[in-house]
Scaffold this motif. Structure first.
Motif, PDB file in Angstrom:
ATOM      1  N   ALA A  49       0.826  -1.213   0.000  1.00 28.03           N
ATOM      2  CA  ALA A  49       0.000   0.000   0.000  1.00 28.03           C
ATOM      3  C   ALA A  49       0.855   1.256   0.000  1.00 28.03           C
ATOM      4  O   ALA A  49       0.445   2.290  -0.539  1.00 28.03           O
ATOM      5  N   LYS A  50       2.049   1.173   0.588  1.00 25.88           N
ATOM      6  CA  LYS A  50       2.964   2.329   0.553  1.00 25.88           C
ATOM      7  C   LYS A  50       3.498   2.573  -0.856  1.00 25.88           C
ATOM      8  O   LYS A  50       4.040   3.628  -1.145  1.00 25.88           O
ATOM      9  N   GLY A  51       3.394   1.575  -1.707  1.00 28.99           N
ATOM     10  CA  GLY A  51       3.840   1.754  -3.087  1.00 28.99           C
ATOM     11  C   GLY A  51       5.186   1.135  -3.374  1.00 28.99           C
ATOM     12  O   GLY A  51       5.785   1.404  -4.415  1.00 28.99           O
ATOM     13  N   VAL A  52       5.676   0.284  -2.475  1.00 25.98           N
ATOM     14  CA  VAL A  52       6.980  -0.334  -2.711  1.00 25.98           C
ATOM     15  C   VAL A  52       6.858  -1.847  -2.902  1.00 25.98           C
ATOM     16  O   VAL A  52       7.825  -2.585  -2.757  1.00 25.98           O
ATOM     17  N   GLY A  53       5.656  -2.287  -3.255  1.00 27.17           N
ATOM     18  CA  GLY A  53       5.456  -3.719  -3.431  1.00 27.17           C
ATOM     19  C   GLY A  53       6.035  -4.249  -4.723  1.00 27.17           C
ATOM     20  O   GLY A  53       6.558  -5.355  -4.775  1.00 27.17           O
ATOM     21  N   GLY A  54       5.936  -3.489  -5.779  1.00 27.95           N
ATOM     22  CA  GLY A  54       6.441  -3.972  -7.051  1.00 27.95           C
ATOM     23  C   GLY A  54       6.188  -2.966  -8.156  1.00 27.95           C
ATOM     24  O   GLY A  54       5.443  -1.998  -7.968  1.00 27.95           O
ATOM     25  N   THR A  55       6.839  -3.195  -9.279  1.00 33.33           N
ATOM     26  CA  THR A  55       6.676  -2.324 -10.449  1.00 33.33           C
ATOM     27  C   THR A  55       6.449  -3.186 -11.676  1.00 33.33           C
ATOM     28  O   THR A  55       7.115  -4.196 -11.861  1.00 33.33           O
ATOM     29  N   LEU A  56       5.503  -2.767 -12.481  1.00 31.79           N
ATOM     30  CA  LEU A  56       5.224  -3.460 -13.734  1.00 31.79           C
ATOM     31  C   LEU A  56       5.509  -2.483 -14.877  1.00 31.79           C
ATOM     32  O   LEU A  56       5.008  -1.356 -14.873  1.00 31.79           O
ATOM     33  N   PHE A  57       6.325  -2.916 -15.816  1.00 24.41           N
ATOM     34  CA  PHE A  57       6.657  -2.075 -16.972  1.00 24.41           C
ATOM     35  C   PHE A  57       5.860  -2.571 -18.179  1.00 24.41           C
ATOM     36  O   PHE A  57       5.966  -3.737 -18.547  1.00 24.41           O
ATOM     37  N   LEU A  58       5.093  -1.681 -18.768  1.00 26.14           N
ATOM     38  CA  LEU A  58       4.310  -2.019 -19.952  1.00 26.14           C
ATOM     39  C   LEU A  58       4.844  -1.237 -21.154  1.00 26.14           C
ATOM     40  O   LEU A  58       5.346  -0.122 -21.001  1.00 26.14           O
ATOM     41  N   GLU A  59       4.678  -1.815 -22.324  1.00 26.76           N
ATOM     42  CA  GLU A  59       5.000  -1.084 -23.550  1.00 26.76           C
ATOM     43  C   GLU A  59       3.700  -0.900 -24.325  1.00 26.76           C
ATOM     44  O   GLU A  59       2.927  -1.856 -24.470  1.00 26.76           O
ATOM     45  N   VAL A  60       3.446   0.313 -24.784  1.00 23.95           N
ATOM     46  CA  VAL A  60       2.201   0.608 -25.491  1.00 23.95           C
ATOM     47  C   VAL A  60       2.517   1.290 -26.821  1.00 23.95           C
ATOM     48  O   VAL A  60       3.613   1.834 -27.016  1.00 23.95           O
ATOM     49  N   ASP A  61       1.535   1.274 -27.723  1.00 24.27           N
ATOM     50  CA  ASP A  61       1.735   1.894 -29.035  1.00 24.27           C
ATOM     51  C   ASP A  61       1.577   3.406 -28.965  1.00 24.27           C
ATOM     52  O   ASP A  61       2.209   4.140 -29.721  1.00 24.27           O
ATOM     53  N   ASP A  62       0.676   3.883 -28.100  1.00 20.33           N
ATOM     54  CA  ASP A  62       0.407   5.314 -28.015  1.00 20.33           C
ATOM     55  C   ASP A  62       0.248   5.676 -26.526  1.00 20.33           C
ATOM     56  O   ASP A  62      -0.833   5.501 -25.953  1.00 20.33           O
ATOM     57  N   CYS A  63       1.313   6.177 -25.961  1.00 18.60           N
ATOM     58  CA  CYS A  63       1.323   6.428 -24.511  1.00 18.60           C
ATOM     59  C   CYS A  63       0.300   7.495 -24.120  1.00 18.60           C
ATOM     60  O   CYS A  63      -0.436   7.329 -23.148  1.00 18.60           O
TER      61      CYS A  63
END
Lengths: 146, 142
Positions: A76-90
């Motif tokens: 909940a503090k925001g340090v659990g994990g990170t997901l990196f996505l790639e998109v065609d139009d950010c």
């Protein structure tokens, strides 16, 4: 060697499933409920079923409840994990997600490697999305790859 | 600390990361966290290791450092870009947090960090608030 599944710890699997499917447009790859905290849910980004994210809930009997509560607080503090996505139009994807009410961390910014933005998932995990595009911004002089 | 309270505090921290260039005071951040300013400052420090005021300053300095490293903006332009109202307050805050002047930082650190995503750099290169800053600010200041 490949990485077919990565685990992302979440606070509530039902809410996480709703976020990743309804908000981000992922599809459910597997959803098997074995009772208690033992529910295996994986989701995949659109068009990429071979890339799965396990929406994992940590609790007894893996760890005691006190430890589970500490893990939940860290997520909940925001340090659990990170997901990196790639998109065609950010920018377009970002606008669509904002309209759906995501918590924004960073609006789209041009970087030397493309355009990226960041938001939180429903648990507080950090999700970044990048559009690989030539921005005209020079890489730092010490850049060595990429 | 419960996950619910941690989430409220995180939302205030995210507000700083998102709106660092805007006027931000403890009252506004506390409202985002759904608690009183006094309670918010104390719990924020318990959660993240520094007061909200220190976090705002270090985030602005971190953003300034990136602009100094990677753009040709003047020091004054950088100062305004990251939310400081005057060059004097910017230079003083920068020196307190980074231990050197903006100009010295630019000449020392041009090109750093190497070819990694800027988002990652933003998380890892935010200067730690020093003991000197902590002492000067006072433990209870938010």
């Amino acid at each position: 060697m490949r990485i077919p599944i990565i685990a992302l710890r979440v606070l509530d699997q039902d809410r996480a499933l709703q976020f990743y499917t309804e908000t981000l447009g992922f599809t459910v790859t597997e959803d098997m409920d074995f009772g208690g905290h033992m529910r295996w849910i994986t989701v995949s980004p659109p068009g990429a079923p071979e890339q799965e994210v396990l929406l994992e809930r940590i609790g007894p009997p893996i760890v005691d409840q006190e430890t589970a509560d500490q893990i939940d607080a860290l997520i909940a503090k925001g340090v659990g994990g990170t997901l990196f996505l790639e998109v065609d139009d950010c920018r377009k994807t970002f606008d669509d997600l904002v309209a759906k009410g995501v918590e924004v961390i960073q609006e789209p910014m041009e970087r030397f490697y493309g355009i990226d933005a960041a938001f939180r998932d429903d648990s507080g995990n950090h999700v970044r999305m990048t559009q690989r595009v030539e921005t005209g911004i020079a890489a730092p002089p010490s850049a060595v790859n990429g | 600390m419960t996950a619910r309270e941690a989430a409220h505090l995180r939302r205030a921290k995210d507000l700083v990361d998102r709106s660092y260039a805007q006027p931000l005071d403890v009252e506004a951040l506390a409202r985002r966290a759904h608690c009183s300013p006094w309670h918010f400052s104390r719990r924020f420090k318990e959660a993240f290791g520094e007061t909200p005021h220190q976090y705002v300053l270090s985030r602005r300095v971190e953003r300034a450092q990136e602009l100094l490293r990677n753009t040709g903006l003047s020091v004054t332009e950088v100062c305004l870009e990251v939310g400081f109202q005057s060059l004097g307050s910017f230079s003083a805050a920068f020196h307190r947090v980074a231990g050197m002047t903006p100009t010295a930082y630019r000449s020392t650190m041009a090109g750093f960090p190497p070819h990694i995503p800027g988002c990652w750099a933003a998380q890892w290169t935010r200067p730690s608030t020093s003991a000197r800053m902590e002492k000067r600010d006072g433990a209870g200041r938010g």
